[in-house]
Design an enzyme around this catalytic site. Structure first.
Site, mmCIF file in Angstrom:
data_model
loop_
_atom_site.group_PDB
_atom_site.id
_atom_site.type_symbol
_atom_site.label_atom_id
_atom_site.label_comp_id
_atom_site.label_asym_id
_atom_site.label_seq_id
_atom_site.Cartn_x
_atom_site.Cartn_y
_atom_site.Cartn_z
ATOM 1 N N HIS A 147 44.337 7.120 6.714
ATOM 2 C CA HIS A 147 44.083 8.492 6.605
ATOM 3 C C HIS A 147 44.101 9.257 7.965
ATOM 4 O O HIS A 147 43.851 10.571 8.147
ATOM 5 C CB HIS A 147 42.587 8.477 6.187
ATOM 6 C CG HIS A 147 42.177 7.989 4.846
ATOM 7 N ND1 HIS A 147 41.113 7.615 4.297
ATOM 8 C CD2 HIS A 147 43.166 7.751 3.896
ATOM 9 C CE1 HIS A 147 41.124 7.292 3.028
ATOM 10 N NE2 HIS A 147 42.587 7.217 2.658
ATOM 11 N N ASP A 166 38.425 8.304 13.197
ATOM 12 C CA ASP A 166 37.580 8.310 14.287
ATOM 13 C C ASP A 166 38.332 7.805 15.507
ATOM 14 O O ASP A 166 37.877 7.870 16.728
ATOM 15 C CB ASP A 166 36.257 7.949 14.152
ATOM 16 C CG ASP A 166 35.799 6.520 13.742
ATOM 17 O OD1 ASP A 166 35.165 6.339 12.811
ATOM 18 O OD2 ASP A 166 37.049 5.817 13.979
HETATM 19 N N1 APR Z 1 27.259 -1.270 8.146
HETATM 20 C C1 APR Z 1 28.518 -1.378 6.925
HETATM 21 N N2 APR Z 1 28.558 -0.825 5.692
HETATM 22 C C2 APR Z 1 27.903 0.406 5.695
HETATM 23 C C3 APR Z 1 26.802 0.609 6.556
HETATM 24 C C4 APR Z 1 26.737 -0.019 7.749
HETATM 25 N N3 APR Z 1 25.946 0.208 8.822
HETATM 26 N N4 APR Z 1 26.230 1.894 6.119
HETATM 27 C C5 APR Z 1 26.880 2.104 4.960
HETATM 28 N N5 APR Z 1 27.514 1.275 4.701
HETATM 29 C C6 APR Z 1 28.630 1.203 3.404
HETATM 30 C C7 APR Z 1 28.167 1.954 2.319
HETATM 31 O O1 APR Z 1 27.171 1.238 1.543
HETATM 32 C C8 APR Z 1 29.408 1.970 1.690
HETATM 33 O O2 APR Z 1 29.672 1.061 0.666
HETATM 34 O O3 APR Z 1 29.943 1.839 3.703
HETATM 35 C C9 APR Z 1 30.289 2.192 2.619
HETATM 36 C C10 APR Z 1 30.788 3.630 2.707
HETATM 37 O O4 APR Z 1 31.616 4.054 1.910
HETATM 38 P P1 APR Z 1 32.133 5.697 1.788
HETATM 39 O O5 APR Z 1 31.276 6.616 2.495
HETATM 40 O O6 APR Z 1 32.639 5.815 0.500
HETATM 41 O O7 APR Z 1 33.262 5.522 2.823
HETATM 42 P P2 APR Z 1 34.762 5.106 2.550
HETATM 43 O O8 APR Z 1 34.919 3.957 1.604
HETATM 44 O O9 APR Z 1 35.403 4.795 3.944
HETATM 45 O O10 APR Z 1 35.359 6.255 1.871
HETATM 46 C C11 APR Z 1 36.923 6.379 1.433
HETATM 47 O O11 APR Z 1 36.772 8.660 1.036
HETATM 48 O O12 APR Z 1 35.919 10.740 1.404
HETATM 49 C C12 APR Z 1 37.144 9.999 1.558
HETATM 50 O O13 APR Z 1 38.717 10.070 3.417
HETATM 51 C C13 APR Z 1 37.418 9.799 3.006
HETATM 52 O O14 APR Z 1 38.116 7.822 4.238
HETATM 53 C C14 APR Z 1 37.184 8.276 3.268
HETATM 54 C C15 APR Z 1 37.219 7.687 1.864
#
Ligand code: APR
Length: 260
Positions: free
Chosen positions: A130, A115
């Protein structure tokens, strides 16, 4: 926020000022309070729709025109995601990370997010492992272009420098991480004696390898997030809170410890 969380924020501030090279790994949770859904956990896009196929890159290679049509006219969750990206602004947790960089405590940010919000908030040392939805990249020579510079009147667009096929800079499943950014991330993880994990489930590699690398090297892991993750057990300190709540308090606690 409960007293336990406030106490752990103070403890994390002590850890950060005592370490020499703090690197922050952020994930989709970092942008939830900027209006972008996470992928996993409650309200996760993949939680709702299921994990996407892992062969997006092979499909791009075999049908780059089809890939571009999907990119220019997104449907389903991609339409929702790109709409959220266009409207997103950095929240105060992003500003807090720029403060930690300004006072010299935070050396680098590795983000899994596409983003562009860390740079938009003013962070300088950012590796977008990414990629960024704001950029395009030639898959032959690796040159990057701002997306508005790329002529999409004929598909697939071709690189101005080498004639190779251009795609979005966003790394899709099955695509190798571009060598330049991969090198930066590995070098930064090598240098880190502390990794601050914010908003990542630590599920997707190679990003998920970096905290494990830091821990294996004797470094300290700090997790900030509302829910347990794949790496919580390995973390030395866990702060159960959100990015926008915790990071500003952490930046204030660190500032109060800096004699400058
Ligand atoms: N503040 C902090 N953490 C949060 C919040 C918040 N407000 N809301 C949710 N979370 C946490 C969730 O509990 C979870 O552990 O953020 C994490 C998000 O995890 P994912 O959705 O799996 O995101 P990410 O780890 O970035 O995924 C990695 O997966 O699909 C691919 O390319 C995509 O970059 C992404 C990669």
């Amino acid at each position: 926020m409960d007293a336990g969380t406030s106490d752990s924020i103070q403890h994390v501030a002590d850890v950060l000022v005592s370490c020499h090279y703090v690197v922050c790994l952020t994930g989709a949770g970092m942008s939830v309070e900027s209006g972008i859904r996470p992928f996993r956990g409650p309200n996760g896009i993949w939680t709702e729709y299921g994990e996407p196929p892992l062969d997006d890159y092979r499909r791009f290679v075999t049908d780059p025109v089809g890939y571009w049509k999907g990119l220019l006219h997104p449907v389903g969750y991609y339409r929702e995601l790109y709409a959220a990206l266009e409207g997103a602004e950095p929240h105060q947790g992003y500003v807090a990370l720029t403060e930690l960089e300004r006072v010299g405590v935070l050396k680098y940010i590795i983000t899994q997010n596409i983003d562009g919000l860390h740079r938009k908030a003013g962070s300088s040392n950012v590796a977008e492992i990414h990629g960024s939805y704001l950029m395009c990249r030639c898959v032959s020579c690796g040159e990057r272009f701002r997306r508005e510079e790329v002529d999409v009147s004929s598909l697939p667009p071709r690189c101005f420098s080498c004639g190779g096929v251009i795609k979005s800079d966003v790394v899709v499943f099955g695509e190798p991480i571009p060598e330049d950014v991969a090198r930066t991330c590995v070098d930064q993880a090598d240098l880190a004696d502390c990794m601050l994990l914010v908003g990542t489930s630590a599920y997707v590699y190679p990003a998920a390898s970096f905290p494990r690398q830091v821990s294996a090297g004797g470094g300290t892991l700090v997790e900030i997030g509302p829910h347990p993750t794949e790496i919580t057990e390995m973390c030395d300190v866990v702060v159960r809170g959100t990015a926008a709540e915790v990071l500003p308090q952490l930046a204030d606690a660190v500032a109060s410890r800096m004699d400058y």
